[in-house]
Design a protein around this motif. Structure first.
Motif, PDB file in Angstrom:
ATOM      1  N   VAL A  29       0.869  -1.182   0.000  1.00 15.70           N
ATOM      2  CA  VAL A  29       0.000   0.000   0.000  1.00 15.70           C
ATOM      3  C   VAL A  29       0.903   1.227   0.000  1.00 15.70           C
ATOM      4  O   VAL A  29       1.771   1.355   0.863  1.00 15.70           O
ATOM      5  CB  VAL A  29      -0.940   0.022   1.229  1.00 15.70           C
ATOM      6  CG1 VAL A  29      -1.799   1.301   1.217  1.00 15.70           C
ATOM      7  CG2 VAL A  29      -1.831  -1.210   1.259  1.00 15.70           C
ATOM      8  N   GLU A  30       0.692   2.114  -0.956  1.00 16.77           N
ATOM      9  CA  GLU A  30       1.545   3.295  -1.090  1.00 16.77           C
ATOM     10  C   GLU A  30       1.059   4.425  -0.195  1.00 16.77           C
ATOM     11  O   GLU A  30      -0.141   4.683  -0.085  1.00 16.77           O
ATOM     12  CB  GLU A  30       1.550   3.754  -2.551  1.00 16.77           C
ATOM     13  CG  GLU A  30       2.499   4.895  -2.830  1.00 16.77           C
ATOM     14  CD  GLU A  30       2.553   5.242  -4.303  1.00 16.77           C
ATOM     15  OE1 GLU A  30       2.266   6.406  -4.650  1.00 16.77           O
ATOM     16  OE2 GLU A  30       2.863   4.337  -5.105  1.00 16.77           O
ATOM     17  N   GLY A  31       2.046   5.100   0.446  1.00 17.27           N
ATOM     18  CA  GLY A  31       1.741   6.237   1.300  1.00 17.27           C
ATOM     19  C   GLY A  31       2.649   7.413   1.005  1.00 17.27           C
ATOM     20  O   GLY A  31       2.926   7.702  -0.168  1.00 17.27           O
ATOM     21  N   LYS A  32       3.115   8.077   2.028  1.00 16.06           N
ATOM     22  CA  LYS A  32       3.962   9.258   1.864  1.00 16.06           C
ATOM     23  C   LYS A  32       5.248   8.916   1.111  1.00 16.06           C
ATOM     24  O   LYS A  32       5.816   7.842   1.313  1.00 16.06           O
ATOM     25  CB  LYS A  32       4.338   9.820   3.240  1.00 16.06           C
ATOM     26  CG  LYS A  32       3.154  10.216   4.104  1.00 16.06           C
ATOM     27  CD  LYS A  32       3.602  10.543   5.510  1.00 16.06           C
ATOM     28  CE  LYS A  32       2.397  10.764   6.420  1.00 16.06           C
ATOM     29  NZ  LYS A  32       2.798  10.949   7.835  1.00 16.06           N
ATOM     30  N   PRO A  33       5.752   9.852   0.289  1.00 15.72           N
ATOM     31  CA  PRO A  33       6.981   9.569  -0.455  1.00 15.72           C
ATOM     32  C   PRO A  33       8.246   9.601   0.413  1.00 15.72           C
ATOM     33  O   PRO A  33       9.235   8.942   0.087  1.00 15.72           O
ATOM     34  CB  PRO A  33       7.031  10.662  -1.518  1.00 15.72           C
ATOM     35  CG  PRO A  33       6.203  11.780  -0.958  1.00 15.72           C
ATOM     36  CD  PRO A  33       5.131  11.127  -0.139  1.00 15.72           C
ATOM     37  N   VAL A  34       8.215  10.345   1.507  1.00 16.61           N
ATOM     38  CA  VAL A  34       9.380  10.450   2.394  1.00 16.61           C
ATOM     39  C   VAL A  34       9.079   9.710   3.695  1.00 16.61           C
ATOM     40  O   VAL A  34       8.042   9.944   4.318  1.00 16.61           O
ATOM     41  CB  VAL A  34       9.758  11.917   2.677  1.00 16.61           C
ATOM     42  CG1 VAL A  34      10.925  11.983   3.661  1.00 16.61           C
ATOM     43  CG2 VAL A  34      10.111  12.631   1.379  1.00 16.61           C
ATOM     44  N   ILE A  35       9.998   8.849   4.086  1.00 10.71           N
ATOM     45  CA  ILE A  35       9.799   7.999   5.267  1.00 10.71           C
ATOM     46  C   ILE A  35      10.855   8.321   6.317  1.00 10.71           C
ATOM     47  O   ILE A  35      12.057   8.264   6.045  1.00 10.71           O
ATOM     48  CB  ILE A  35       9.876   6.509   4.879  1.00 10.71           C
ATOM     49  CG1 ILE A  35       8.726   6.171   3.926  1.00 10.71           C
ATOM     50  CG2 ILE A  35       9.825   5.618   6.124  1.00 10.71           C
ATOM     51  CD1 ILE A  35       8.813   4.787   3.334  1.00 10.71           C
ATOM     52  N   ASN A  92       2.695   3.975   4.327  1.00 10.47           N
ATOM     53  CA  ASN A  92       3.160   2.911   3.441  1.00 10.47           C
ATOM     54  C   ASN A  92       3.116   1.579   4.174  1.00 10.47           C
ATOM     55  O   ASN A  92       3.504   1.491   5.345  1.00 10.47           O
ATOM     56  CB  ASN A  92       4.605   3.172   3.015  1.00 10.47           C
ATOM     57  CG  ASN A  92       4.761   4.426   2.188  1.00 10.47           C
ATOM     58  OD1 ASN A  92       4.538   4.418   0.991  1.00 10.47           O
ATOM     59  ND2 ASN A  92       5.143   5.527   2.839  1.00 10.47           N
ATOM     60  N   LEU A  93       2.670   0.538   3.474  1.00 15.42           N
ATOM     61  CA  LEU A  93       2.710  -0.808   4.044  1.00 15.42           C
ATOM     62  C   LEU A  93       3.653  -1.675   3.227  1.00 15.42           C
ATOM     63  O   LEU A  93       3.442  -1.877   2.026  1.00 15.42           O
ATOM     64  CB  LEU A  93       1.323  -1.453   4.059  1.00 15.42           C
ATOM     65  CG  LEU A  93       1.302  -2.925   4.524  1.00 15.42           C
ATOM     66  CD1 LEU A  93       1.700  -3.049   5.987  1.00 15.42           C
ATOM     67  CD2 LEU A  93      -0.061  -3.561   4.273  1.00 15.42           C
ATOM     68  N   PHE A  94       4.695  -2.174   3.894  1.00 13.70           N
ATOM     69  CA  PHE A  94       5.634  -3.119   3.301  1.00 13.70           C
ATOM     70  C   PHE A  94       5.415  -4.477   3.961  1.00 13.70           C
ATOM     71  O   PHE A  94       5.276  -4.553   5.188  1.00 13.70           O
ATOM     72  CB  PHE A  94       7.084  -2.699   3.547  1.00 13.70           C
ATOM     73  CG  PHE A  94       7.508  -1.434   2.862  1.00 13.70           C
ATOM     74  CD1 PHE A  94       8.204  -1.483   1.667  1.00 13.70           C
ATOM     75  CD2 PHE A  94       7.233  -0.192   3.420  1.00 13.70           C
ATOM     76  CE1 PHE A  94       8.616  -0.319   1.038  1.00 13.70           C
ATOM     77  CE2 PHE A  94       7.636   0.978   2.801  1.00 13.70           C
ATOM     78  CZ  PHE A  94       8.329   0.914   1.604  1.00 13.70           C
TER      79      PHE A  94
END
Length: 250
Positions: A29-35, A92-94
């Motif tokens: 699942v895509e989330g924020k570009p900066v982690i 983001n879900l990895f």
């Protein structure tokens, strides 16, 4: 750290491309570009997602994610609630399943062996997921001592099929729902087999083969790979990583 950089690092480190798995590995699942802040856990359940939201995490990394082979593909019910919460908060879900079981350093089986003080000497099973090794016989003289060690390290009572007075001998182990690996463990010369779960027919195979079977908990045996992966990201990239244990009795 940019999301794409983290994807490249994790997919390469865990050698995702070499596995035939039951689910997609990597970014689900895509989330924020900066982690900057990462929550790790065993399973992407609602309680873990809620904890990640409370901690203002940018990403969640788990062993058990979503989109398993054979499941209903519709995003409804509980699946909708989980995924919508991730999307709403741009988290983001990895997820890394077999790649995280198999990794020689950060994998679940490697980490469980280290936690229990086993001396590894080989591998067995599909993708070489299972490990073999032994304990110093003076420190761990019998199965009773193994049970005591597991209770201390994993904080739960294991289920044992076998004689507590028997020497553990050559040990095979594979975390999670690895009961189907028992016969391969026997072929690898195991006297004792440790996994997360056991099924009804496997009880009889263990009894008839004379191999001691210890079911130490699916969740309990699979905490340590994703925990080690979070520690690696913190040390290597300076990300804030916190493991949150949503306990599961299975």
């Amino acid at each position: 750290m940019h999301r794409n950089e983290l994807i490249r690092f994790l997919d390469n480190e865990l050698q995702v491309s070499r596995f035939r798995d039951y689910c997609p590995n990597g970014l689900q699942v895509e989330g924020k570009p900066v982690i900057r802040r990462v929550i790790t856990g065993v399973t992407a359940c609602q309680a873990l997602i809620d904890a990640a939201i409370a901690q203002k995490a940018d990403a969640v990394i788990v062993h058990h994610g979503y989109f398993w082979r054979g499941e209903d593909m519709r995003i409804t019910g509980q699946k909708y609630k989980r995924i919508s919460a991730l999307i709403q908060h741009r988290i983001n879900l990895f997820a890394y399943h077999l790649p995280l079981d198999a990794h020689p350093e950060f994998g679940n089986n490697s980490q469980l062996g280290k936690l229990l003080g086993l001396k590894p000497d080989g591998n067995f099973g599909d993708e070489n997921l299972g490990w073999t090794g032994s304990w110093d016989s003076e420190k761990i003289p019998d199965t009773g001592a193994v049970v005591k060690l597991l209770k201390e390290k994993l904080r739960r009572d294991p289920l044992v099929i076998g004689d507590l007075a028997k020497s553990p001998g050559k040990v095979a182990w594979c975390t999670g729902a690895a009961h189907s690996y028992l016969e391969q463990a026997i072929q690898a010369g195991a006297d004792t087999y440790i996994s997360g779960e056991i099924s009804e027919p496997i009880v009889h195979i263990a009894r008839e083969s004379g191999v001691t079977y210890i079911a130490a908990g699916h969740h309990a045996t699979e905490r340590y790979g994703v925990m080690a992966l979070g520690n690696l990201l913190q040390e290597k990239f300076g990300l804030e990583c916190e493991f949150i244990d949503i306990d599961n009795p299975v």
